[in-house]
Design a protein around this motif. Structure first.
Motif, PDB file in Angstrom:
ATOM      1  N   ASN A 143      22.337 -85.732  17.237  1.00  0.00           N
ATOM      2  CA  ASN A 143      21.988 -84.240  17.104  1.00  0.00           C
ATOM      3  C   ASN A 143      20.931 -83.801  16.489  1.00  0.00           C
ATOM      4  OD1 ASN A 143      24.575 -83.599  18.076  1.00  0.00           O
ATOM      5  ND2 ASN A 143      25.581 -83.526  16.113  1.00  0.00           N
ATOM      6  N   VAL A 144      20.035 -83.027  16.951  1.00  0.00           N
ATOM      7  CA  VAL A 144      18.973 -82.565  16.071  1.00  0.00           C
ATOM      8  C   VAL A 144      19.040 -81.195  16.046  1.00  0.00           C
ATOM      9  CG1 VAL A 144      16.242 -82.612  16.288  1.00  0.00           C
ATOM     10  CG2 VAL A 144      17.590 -84.516  17.103  1.00  0.00           C
ATOM     11  N   PHE A 145      18.515 -80.654  14.632  1.00  0.00           N
ATOM     12  CA  PHE A 145      18.479 -79.256  14.340  1.00  0.00           C
ATOM     13  C   PHE A 145      17.393 -78.822  13.825  1.00  0.00           C
ATOM     14  CE2 PHE A 145      22.554 -81.435  13.678  1.00  0.00           C
ATOM     15  CZ  PHE A 145      23.603 -80.685  13.883  1.00  0.00           C
ATOM     16  N   ASP A 146      17.034 -77.363  14.142  1.00  0.00           N
ATOM     17  CA  ASP A 146      15.981 -76.478  13.431  1.00  0.00           C
ATOM     18  C   ASP A 146      16.783 -76.246  12.083  1.00  0.00           C
ATOM     19  OD1 ASP A 146      13.746 -74.837  13.094  1.00  0.00           O
ATOM     20  OD2 ASP A 146      15.130 -73.171  13.706  1.00  0.00           O
ATOM     21  N   PHE A 147      15.942 -75.937  11.277  1.00  0.00           N
ATOM     22  CA  PHE A 147      16.607 -75.416   9.926  1.00  0.00           C
ATOM     23  C   PHE A 147      16.791 -74.112   9.768  1.00  0.00           C
ATOM     24  CE2 PHE A 147      16.800 -75.110   5.175  1.00  0.00           C
ATOM     25  CZ  PHE A 147      17.608 -75.903   5.007  1.00  0.00           C
ATOM     26  N   ASP A 148      15.517 -73.307   9.759  1.00  0.00           N
ATOM     27  CA  ASP A 148      15.600 -72.115   9.371  1.00  0.00           C
ATOM     28  C   ASP A 148      16.105 -71.112  10.367  1.00  0.00           C
ATOM     29  OD1 ASP A 148      14.186 -72.170   6.993  1.00  0.00           O
ATOM     30  OD2 ASP A 148      12.135 -72.084   8.241  1.00  0.00           O
ATOM     31  N   ASN A 149      17.209 -70.380   9.839  1.00  0.00           N
ATOM     32  CA  ASN A 149      17.991 -69.506  10.738  1.00  0.00           C
ATOM     33  C   ASN A 149      19.114 -70.418  11.721  1.00  0.00           C
ATOM     34  OD1 ASN A 149      17.393 -66.729   9.829  1.00  0.00           O
ATOM     35  ND2 ASN A 149      15.215 -67.337  10.779  1.00  0.00           N
ATOM     36  N   THR A 150      18.951 -71.505  11.531  1.00  0.00           N
ATOM     37  CA  THR A 150      19.647 -72.296  12.272  1.00  0.00           C
ATOM     38  C   THR A 150      20.746 -72.945  11.479  1.00  0.00           C
ATOM     39  OG1 THR A 150      18.079 -72.870  13.871  1.00  0.00           O
ATOM     40  CG2 THR A 150      20.106 -74.379  13.891  1.00  0.00           C
ATOM     41  N   ILE A 151      20.557 -73.685  10.604  1.00  0.00           N
ATOM     42  CA  ILE A 151      21.435 -74.414   9.488  1.00  0.00           C
ATOM     43  C   ILE A 151      21.369 -73.339   8.233  1.00  0.00           C
ATOM     44  CG2 ILE A 151      21.932 -76.315   7.922  1.00  0.00           C
ATOM     45  CD1 ILE A 151      20.946 -78.143  10.137  1.00  0.00           C
ATOM     46  N   TYR A 152      20.202 -72.885   7.836  1.00  0.00           N
ATOM     47  CA  TYR A 152      20.186 -72.144   6.839  1.00  0.00           C
ATOM     48  C   TYR A 152      20.070 -70.647   7.083  1.00  0.00           C
ATOM     49  CZ  TYR A 152      17.581 -70.117   2.771  1.00  0.00           C
ATOM     50  OH  TYR A 152      17.077 -69.461   1.847  1.00  0.00           O
ATOM     51  N   ASP A 153      20.904 -69.890   6.440  1.00  0.00           N
ATOM     52  CA  ASP A 153      20.847 -68.508   6.904  1.00  0.00           C
ATOM     53  C   ASP A 153      19.542 -67.486   6.225  1.00  0.00           C
ATOM     54  OD1 ASP A 153      21.564 -66.000   7.906  1.00  0.00           O
ATOM     55  OD2 ASP A 153      23.266 -65.657   6.410  1.00  0.00           O
ATOM     56  N   GLY A 154      18.628 -67.929   7.108  1.00  0.00           N
ATOM     57  CA  GLY A 154      17.205 -67.284   6.550  1.00  0.00           C
ATOM     58  C   GLY A 154      16.187 -68.112   6.764  1.00  0.00           C
ATOM     59  N   GLU A 155      14.958 -67.369   6.363  1.00  0.00           N
ATOM     60  CA  GLU A 155      13.397 -67.981   6.607  1.00  0.00           C
ATOM     61  C   GLU A 155      13.385 -68.593   5.177  1.00  0.00           C
ATOM     62  OE1 GLU A 155      11.485 -68.852   9.269  1.00  0.00           O
ATOM     63  OE2 GLU A 155      12.481 -67.642  10.616  1.00  0.00           O
ATOM     64  N   THR A 156      13.334 -70.228   5.045  1.00  0.00           N
ATOM     65  CA  THR A 156      13.059 -70.765   3.842  1.00  0.00           C
ATOM     66  C   THR A 156      11.789 -70.266   3.155  1.00  0.00           C
ATOM     67  OG1 THR A 156      14.343 -72.535   4.736  1.00  0.00           O
ATOM     68  CG2 THR A 156      13.255 -72.857   2.551  1.00  0.00           C
ATOM     69  N   LEU A 157      10.739 -70.148   3.707  1.00  0.00           N
ATOM     70  CA  LEU A 157       9.373 -69.902   3.226  1.00  0.00           C
ATOM     71  C   LEU A 157       9.491 -68.384   2.767  1.00  0.00           C
ATOM     72  CD1 LEU A 157       6.662 -70.670   2.293  1.00  0.00           C
ATOM     73  CD2 LEU A 157       5.661 -70.124   4.579  1.00  0.00           C
ATOM     74  N   VAL A 158       9.890 -67.595   3.535  1.00  0.00           N
ATOM     75  CA  VAL A 158      10.212 -66.157   3.143  1.00  0.00           C
ATOM     76  C   VAL A 158      10.936 -66.045   1.815  1.00  0.00           C
ATOM     77  CG1 VAL A 158      11.091 -63.773   3.778  1.00  0.00           C
ATOM     78  CG2 VAL A 158       9.870 -65.375   5.646  1.00  0.00           C
ATOM     79  N   ILE A 212      23.382 -72.151   3.294  1.00  0.00           N
ATOM     80  CA  ILE A 212      23.883 -73.276   4.340  1.00  0.00           C
ATOM     81  C   ILE A 212      25.034 -72.698   5.085  1.00  0.00           C
ATOM     82  CG2 ILE A 212      24.191 -75.686   4.714  1.00  0.00           C
ATOM     83  CD1 ILE A 212      21.340 -74.974   3.751  1.00  0.00           C
ATOM     84  N   LYS A 213      24.765 -72.625   6.135  1.00  0.00           N
ATOM     85  CA  LYS A 213      26.088 -72.077   7.101  1.00  0.00           C
ATOM     86  C   LYS A 213      27.077 -73.108   7.409  1.00  0.00           C
ATOM     87  CE  LYS A 213      22.851 -69.555   9.897  1.00  0.00           C
ATOM     88  NZ  LYS A 213      22.258 -69.117  11.474  1.00  0.00           N
ATOM     89  N   PRO A 214      28.298 -72.501   7.246  1.00  0.00           N
ATOM     90  CA  PRO A 214      29.502 -73.711   7.092  1.00  0.00           C
ATOM     91  C   PRO A 214      29.909 -74.213   8.328  1.00  0.00           C
ATOM     92  CG  PRO A 214      30.336 -71.300   6.597  1.00  0.00           C
ATOM     93  CD  PRO A 214      28.711 -71.315   6.683  1.00  0.00           C
ATOM     94  N   TRP A 215      29.275 -73.581   9.558  1.00  0.00           N
ATOM     95  CA  TRP A 215      29.606 -74.508  10.775  1.00  0.00           C
ATOM     96  C   TRP A 215      29.024 -75.700  10.870  1.00  0.00           C
ATOM     97  CZ3 TRP A 215      25.466 -76.085  13.651  1.00  0.00           C
ATOM     98  CH2 TRP A 215      24.252 -75.584  13.477  1.00  0.00           C
ATOM     99  N   TYR A 216      27.781 -76.111  10.142  1.00  0.00           N
ATOM    100  CA  TYR A 216      27.119 -77.293  10.282  1.00  0.00           C
ATOM    101  C   TYR A 216      27.968 -78.384   9.672  1.00  0.00           C
ATOM    102  CZ  TYR A 216      24.070 -81.208   9.323  1.00  0.00           C
ATOM    103  OH  TYR A 216      23.648 -82.522   9.441  1.00  0.00           O
ATOM    104  N   TYR A 269      19.858 -77.748  18.352  1.00  0.00           N
ATOM    105  CA  TYR A 269      20.580 -76.686  17.730  1.00  0.00           C
ATOM    106  C   TYR A 269      19.357 -75.880  17.084  1.00  0.00           C
ATOM    107  CZ  TYR A 269      25.216 -78.498  17.748  1.00  0.00           C
ATOM    108  OH  TYR A 269      26.403 -79.318  18.062  1.00  0.00           O
ATOM    109  N   THR A 270      18.827 -74.505  17.633  1.00  0.00           N
ATOM    110  CA  THR A 270      18.005 -73.675  17.383  1.00  0.00           C
ATOM    111  C   THR A 270      18.746 -72.440  17.377  1.00  0.00           C
ATOM    112  OG1 THR A 270      15.691 -73.434  17.472  1.00  0.00           O
ATOM    113  CG2 THR A 270      16.883 -73.562  19.586  1.00  0.00           C
ATOM    114  N   ASP A 271      17.606 -71.541  16.636  1.00  0.00           N
ATOM    115  CA  ASP A 271      17.860 -69.866  16.860  1.00  0.00           C
ATOM    116  C   ASP A 271      16.665 -69.358  17.543  1.00  0.00           C
ATOM    117  OD1 ASP A 271      15.728 -68.482  14.354  1.00  0.00           O
ATOM    118  OD2 ASP A 271      15.788 -70.629  14.427  1.00  0.00           O
TER     119      ASP A 271
END
Length: 189
Positions: free
Chosen positions: A2-17, A88-92, A161-163
């Motif tokens: 499995n490969v994942f994007d992070f922002d808005n995918t695993i993490y609920d938001g944009e990390t840098l913002v 961090i989204k619980p589904w991950y 997985y991506t948003d």
């Protein structure tokens, strides 16, 4: 794997913002960068950046502000994740595997701490020179595939997985693609 994007995918938001908002609340020196950062944010949200334009847009902030914060950056990142780890989204955790790889546009100095906390060993993000604030690598758009292939040349992506359609190049090299909107996951390939 499995490969994942992070922002808005695993993490609920944009990390840098969120990281910039953290600094806005804790360091008034960042305020002079806010107008430019808002411009960058909206242009990025509307997918109006090329890789070269994104590099140029973020460079001023990184070179002007981040380099001045380098002495406290590691501690700032820890404090940031203390406040934001709950996003961090619980589904991950339900789909997580030991060989997961996170491929993110977020800078590695921010990712390092949360990946350690989550127990994710394989990840890649954008990278900046800590002395100059200049990008060494921007993990964004088609660059994600290039960087992924350089670091994991034998990796085969079963599920990606991506948003965002910004990750189309990564989608193209995956067997299956899952689009994440909030906590909803929809297979699109």
């Amino acid at each position: 794997m499995n490969v994942f994007d992070f922002d808005n995918t695993i993490y609920d938001g944009e990390t840098l913002v969120d990281f910039i908002v953290y600094y806005i609340k804790t360091d008034p020196k960042i305020w002079k960068y806010v107008p430019k950062l808002l411009y960058i944010y909206f242009k990025d949200t509307l997918h109006l950046f090329t890789v070269a334009e994104a590099l140029q847009a973020y460079a001023g902030f990184l070179e002007g502000y981040y380099v001045k914060k380098i002495d406290t950056a590691e501690e700032d990142v820890k404090k940031f994740w203390d406040k934001n780890e709950h996003k961090i989204k619980p589904w991950y955790e339900k789909v997580r595997r030991e060989d997961d790889i996170v491929v993110s546009g977020t800078t590695d100095f921010i990712l390092d701490e949360i990946m350690k906390r989550m127990g994710i060993k394989n990840y890649v993000g954008s990278s900046i020179d800590r002395n100059t604030g200049k990008f060494k690598r921007l993990c964004f758009l088609e660059n994600k595939v290039k960087i992924f292939r350089e670091l994991y040349p034998d990796a085969h992506i079963d599920n990606f997985y991506t948003d965002s359609m910004n990750d189309k190049a990564m989608m193209d090299i995956a067997d299956h693609v899952f689009f994440v909107t909030g906590d909803k996951i929809e297979q699109i390939k």
